[in-house]
Design a protein around this motif. Structure first.
Motif, PDB file in Angstrom:
ATOM      1  N   UNK A 271       6.830  10.312   1.915  1.00 13.05           N
ATOM      2  CA  UNK A 271       7.471  11.415   1.186  1.00 13.05           C
ATOM      3  C   UNK A 271       7.893  12.525   2.017  1.00 13.05           C
ATOM      4  N   UNK A 272       7.063  12.806   2.905  1.00 16.01           N
ATOM      5  CA  UNK A 272       7.696  14.139   3.888  1.00 16.01           C
ATOM      6  C   UNK A 272       8.886  13.644   4.539  1.00 16.01           C
ATOM      7  N   UNK A 273       8.796  12.362   5.176  1.00 17.63           N
ATOM      8  CA  UNK A 273      10.072  11.568   6.050  1.00 17.63           C
ATOM      9  C   UNK A 273      11.238  11.735   5.096  1.00 17.63           C
ATOM     10  N   UNK A 274      11.033  11.414   3.782  1.00 18.86           N
ATOM     11  CA  UNK A 274      12.124  11.175   3.101  1.00 18.86           C
ATOM     12  C   UNK A 274      12.774  12.548   2.799  1.00 18.86           C
ATOM     13  N   UNK A 275      11.847  13.581   2.391  1.00 15.12           N
ATOM     14  CA  UNK A 275      12.222  14.774   2.122  1.00 15.12           C
ATOM     15  C   UNK A 275      12.947  15.580   3.305  1.00 15.12           C
ATOM     16  N   UNK A 276      12.373  15.235   4.551  1.00  9.96           N
ATOM     17  CA  UNK A 276      13.043  15.732   5.628  1.00  9.96           C
ATOM     18  C   UNK A 276      14.549  15.363   5.683  1.00  9.96           C
ATOM     19  N   UNK A 277      14.741  14.122   5.729  1.00  9.74           N
ATOM     20  CA  UNK A 277      16.272  13.659   5.572  1.00  9.74           C
ATOM     21  C   UNK A 277      17.246  14.111   4.474  1.00  9.74           C
ATOM     22  N   UNK A 278      16.316  14.486   3.241  1.00  9.22           N
ATOM     23  CA  UNK A 278      17.187  14.964   2.239  1.00  9.22           C
ATOM     24  C   UNK A 278      17.444  16.405   2.421  1.00  9.22           C
ATOM     25  N   UNK A 279      16.617  17.077   3.255  1.00  7.13           N
ATOM     26  CA  UNK A 279      17.189  18.336   3.591  1.00  7.13           C
ATOM     27  C   UNK A 279      18.417  18.412   4.488  1.00  7.13           C
ATOM     28  N   UNK A 280      17.956  17.620   5.541  1.00  3.87           N
ATOM     29  CA  UNK A 280      19.290  17.556   6.661  1.00  3.87           C
ATOM     30  C   UNK A 280      20.475  17.379   6.014  1.00  3.87           C
ATOM     31  N   UNK A 281      20.619  16.660   4.783  1.00  2.00           N
ATOM     32  CA  UNK A 281      21.922  16.137   4.302  1.00  2.00           C
ATOM     33  C   UNK A 281      22.123  17.211   3.143  1.00  2.00           C
ATOM     34  N   UNK A 282      21.299  18.271   3.063  1.00  2.00           N
ATOM     35  CA  UNK A 282      21.581  19.213   1.834  1.00  2.00           C
ATOM     36  C   UNK A 282      21.528  18.286   0.426  1.00  2.00           C
ATOM     37  N   UNK A 283      20.913  17.397   0.231  1.00  2.00           N
ATOM     38  CA  UNK A 283      20.839  16.657  -1.195  1.00  2.00           C
ATOM     39  C   UNK A 283      19.485  16.981  -1.725  1.00  2.00           C
ATOM     40  N   UNK A 284      19.636  16.766  -2.974  1.00  2.00           N
ATOM     41  CA  UNK A 284      18.423  16.553  -3.901  1.00  2.00           C
ATOM     42  C   UNK A 284      18.558  15.434  -4.759  1.00  2.00           C
ATOM     43  N   UNK A 285      17.544  14.771  -5.377  1.00  2.00           N
ATOM     44  CA  UNK A 285      17.329  13.785  -5.721  1.00  2.00           C
ATOM     45  C   UNK A 285      16.877  13.655  -7.472  1.00  2.00           C
ATOM     46  N   UNK A 286      17.129  12.816  -8.197  1.00  2.00           N
ATOM     47  CA  UNK A 286      16.746  12.748  -9.550  1.00  2.00           C
ATOM     48  C   UNK A 286      15.785  11.340  -9.980  1.00  2.00           C
ATOM     49  N   UNK A 287      15.964  10.531  -8.948  1.00  2.00           N
ATOM     50  CA  UNK A 287      15.299   9.221  -9.113  1.00  2.00           C
ATOM     51  C   UNK A 287      14.315   9.032  -8.113  1.00  2.00           C
ATOM     52  N   UNK A 288      13.059   8.420  -8.390  1.00  2.00           N
ATOM     53  CA  UNK A 288      12.346   8.414  -7.433  1.00  2.00           C
ATOM     54  C   UNK A 288      11.499   6.846  -7.605  1.00  2.00           C
ATOM     55  N   UNK A 289      11.471   6.206  -6.364  1.00  2.00           N
ATOM     56  CA  UNK A 289      10.861   4.763  -6.597  1.00  2.00           C
ATOM     57  C   UNK A 289      10.000   4.481  -5.791  1.00  2.00           C
ATOM     58  N   UNK A 290       9.076   3.885  -6.450  1.00  2.00           N
ATOM     59  CA  UNK A 290       7.867   3.408  -5.645  1.00  2.00           C
ATOM     60  C   UNK A 290       7.875   2.005  -5.477  1.00  2.00           C
ATOM     61  N   UNK A 291       7.445   1.177  -4.130  1.00  2.00           N
ATOM     62  CA  UNK A 291       7.512  -0.063  -3.843  1.00  2.00           C
ATOM     63  C   UNK A 291       6.086  -0.304  -3.480  1.00  2.00           C
ATOM     64  N   UNK A 292       5.486  -1.279  -3.944  1.00  2.00           N
ATOM     65  CA  UNK A 292       4.365  -1.756  -3.468  1.00  2.00           C
ATOM     66  C   UNK A 292       4.293  -3.485  -3.257  1.00  2.00           C
ATOM     67  N   UNK A 293       3.757  -3.807  -2.170  1.00  2.00           N
ATOM     68  CA  UNK A 293       3.776  -5.370  -2.048  1.00  2.00           C
ATOM     69  C   UNK A 293       2.161  -5.599  -1.700  1.00  2.00           C
ATOM     70  N   UNK A 294       1.799  -6.661  -2.349  1.00  2.00           N
ATOM     71  CA  UNK A 294       0.296  -6.865  -2.200  1.00  2.00           C
ATOM     72  C   UNK A 294       0.036  -8.068  -1.532  1.00  2.00           C
ATOM     73  N   UNK A 295      -1.217  -8.327  -1.220  1.00  2.00           N
ATOM     74  CA  UNK A 295      -1.540  -9.302  -0.080  1.00  2.00           C
ATOM     75  C   UNK A 295      -0.829 -10.648  -0.284  1.00  2.00           C
ATOM     76  N   UNK A 296      -0.652 -10.924  -1.471  1.00  2.00           N
ATOM     77  CA  UNK A 296      -0.145 -12.156  -1.774  1.00  2.00           C
ATOM     78  C   UNK A 296       1.374 -12.083  -1.895  1.00  2.00           C
ATOM     79  N   UNK A 297       1.997 -11.065  -1.082  1.00  2.00           N
ATOM     80  CA  UNK A 297       3.471 -10.897  -1.124  1.00  2.00           C
ATOM     81  C   UNK A 297       4.087 -10.513  -2.425  1.00  2.00           C
ATOM     82  N   UNK A 298       3.473 -10.550  -3.675  1.00  2.00           N
ATOM     83  CA  UNK A 298       4.208 -10.119  -4.998  1.00  2.00           C
ATOM     84  C   UNK A 298       4.447  -8.677  -4.564  1.00  2.00           C
ATOM     85  N   UNK A 299       5.792  -8.442  -5.077  1.00  2.00           N
ATOM     86  CA  UNK A 299       6.297  -7.108  -4.640  1.00  2.00           C
ATOM     87  C   UNK A 299       6.740  -6.420  -5.949  1.00  2.00           C
ATOM     88  N   UNK A 300       6.269  -5.004  -6.388  1.00  2.00           N
ATOM     89  CA  UNK A 300       6.765  -4.403  -7.667  1.00  2.00           C
ATOM     90  C   UNK A 300       7.415  -3.169  -6.900  1.00  2.00           C
TER      91      UNK A 300
END
Ligand SMILES: [Mg+2]
Length: 356
Positions: A271-300
């Motif tokens: 999250x820190x890395x994402x927000x550093x880039x946001x701040x460099x571009x003077x941007x803010x965001x309205x949507x946050x997406x989480x991605x998880x991949x389990x051991x069996x490669x199913x991804x949500x």
């Protein structure tokens, strides 16, 4: 349809930031650039204060030469990080005045103000308000050129520096351009200037009195371009900087992870890395997406869109962490975790400024 273009250029930007932060430098020649090493230094001047210009110093001058011209000046190494930060603050002000902003460099930008109509009085009032906002909030001065096109606006901003404000009306463009030296034209470097001088051309007036066919014969495409510019024709649009649609970071663990603490820490770091880039571009965001991949490669992927844009890492982490708690299957090991933000907006763009 006539356009209203602003070219905004900060005055002696690096040096002015230093003078703002160090009152003891104010009113003195300040030279930002390479180390002068008592006149033996290599490298060049990056920027200098107006006090230093009185000694004949200007940007791109060899630093050793600057030192000989002004041995008692204050010589500083550039602090790029600091200037970029200030640049983003200034840019956010630009975006509060126009949605169409084309940054040219760290300290200048074109703003398309056509949507505010093309009354000269209105344009002047808006430009003055923009200059006042920059000066009140950040203690820095900017020069503004206003014209029906980019090329003329850029020349205009340079004419009354520092703290300048020059408006060129449509009907004045030709008389404004005619007496200027040809070196003012975009695309005329020292070589082209020399070739034009051979033809007896020194001013824009003289250039536009040449036959277009002769110019094209001698200079090809550039000839056509120069002829158009010298006749005040420049219909290039103000192009907004291409901004990303989303910004994300993800991490694949070297070993699959079940430990909640490790997941939280990793999410925090991403999250820190994402927000550093946001701040460099003077941007803010309205949507946050989480991605998880389990051991069996199913991804949500799970996302949430909020009403008010956020850009701080605590805020973004909060939202992502809630998604993690809500959607993670705690019995399954995780192979990859990622966070991204989208629905990006310029910081300040949603704040409508009511001027009149
Ligand atoms: Mg500048």
């Amino acid at each position: 349809m006539s356009r209203t273009i602003f070219h905004v250029d900060m005055d002696a930007f690096y040096a002015s930031v230093e003078q703002r932060e160090h009152p003891e430098y104010r009113g003195k020649p300040v030279i930002v650039g390479a180390d002068p090493r008592n006149g033996e230094g290599r490298g060049v001047v990056a920027a200098c204060s107006y006090e230093a210009r009185k000694f004949g110093i200007h940007s791109a001058l060899p630093i050793s030469r600057a030192f000989r011209l002004c041995p008692n000046g204050t010589y500083l190494r550039p602090d790029r990080k600091k200037y970029v930060k200030v640049s983003h603050q200034i840019r956010a002000i630009f975006y509060s005045y126009s949605e169409r902003v084309e940054p040219l460099s760290i300290d200048e930008a074109f703003l398309d103000m056509s949507q505010r109509g093309n009354s000269c009085d209105t344009a002047l009032e808006i430009a003055q308000s923009l200059k006042d906002t920059i000066s009140d909030r950040h203690g820095l001065t900017a020069s503004v050129g206003i014209a029906p096109n980019k090329f003329v606006a850029k020349i205009a901003s340079d004419l009354k520096k520092p703290d300048g404000l020059v408006l060129v009306k449509s009907e004045e463009v030709q008389s404004f351009l005619d007496p200027l030296p040809i070196s003012r034209l975009w695309g005329v470097g020292p070589k082209t200037e020399a070739r034009l001088t051979e033809l007896g051309v020194h001013t824009i007036l003289q250039l536009r009195h040449l036959e277009l066919s002769l110019l094209i014969e001698r200079f090809g495409k550039l000839g056509d371009h120069l002829w158009r510019l010298s006749n005040g024709v420049d219909d290039r649009p103000v192009v907004q900087s291409r901004e990303p649609k989303s910004i994300g970071h993800e991490n694949t663990f070297s070993e699959d992870v079940l430990d909640r603490e490790i997941l939280d820490q990793t999410l925090r770091r991403l999250t820190l890395s994402v927000c550093e880039r946001l701040s460099k571009l003077s941007l803010s965001a309205r949507t946050v997406t989480l991605k998880l991949r389990y051991s069996d490669f199913t991804t949500i992927t799970r996302q949430v869109t909020i009403r008010d844009p956020i850009c701080g890492s605590d805020d973004v982490f909060d939202v992502a962490h809630r998604l993690l708690k809500k959607f993670r299957d705690p019995r399954q090991k995780i192979r990859l975790i990622g966070v991204s933000v989208s629905s990006l907006e310029s910081v300040g763009s949603s704040r409508q400024i009511t001027l009149f």
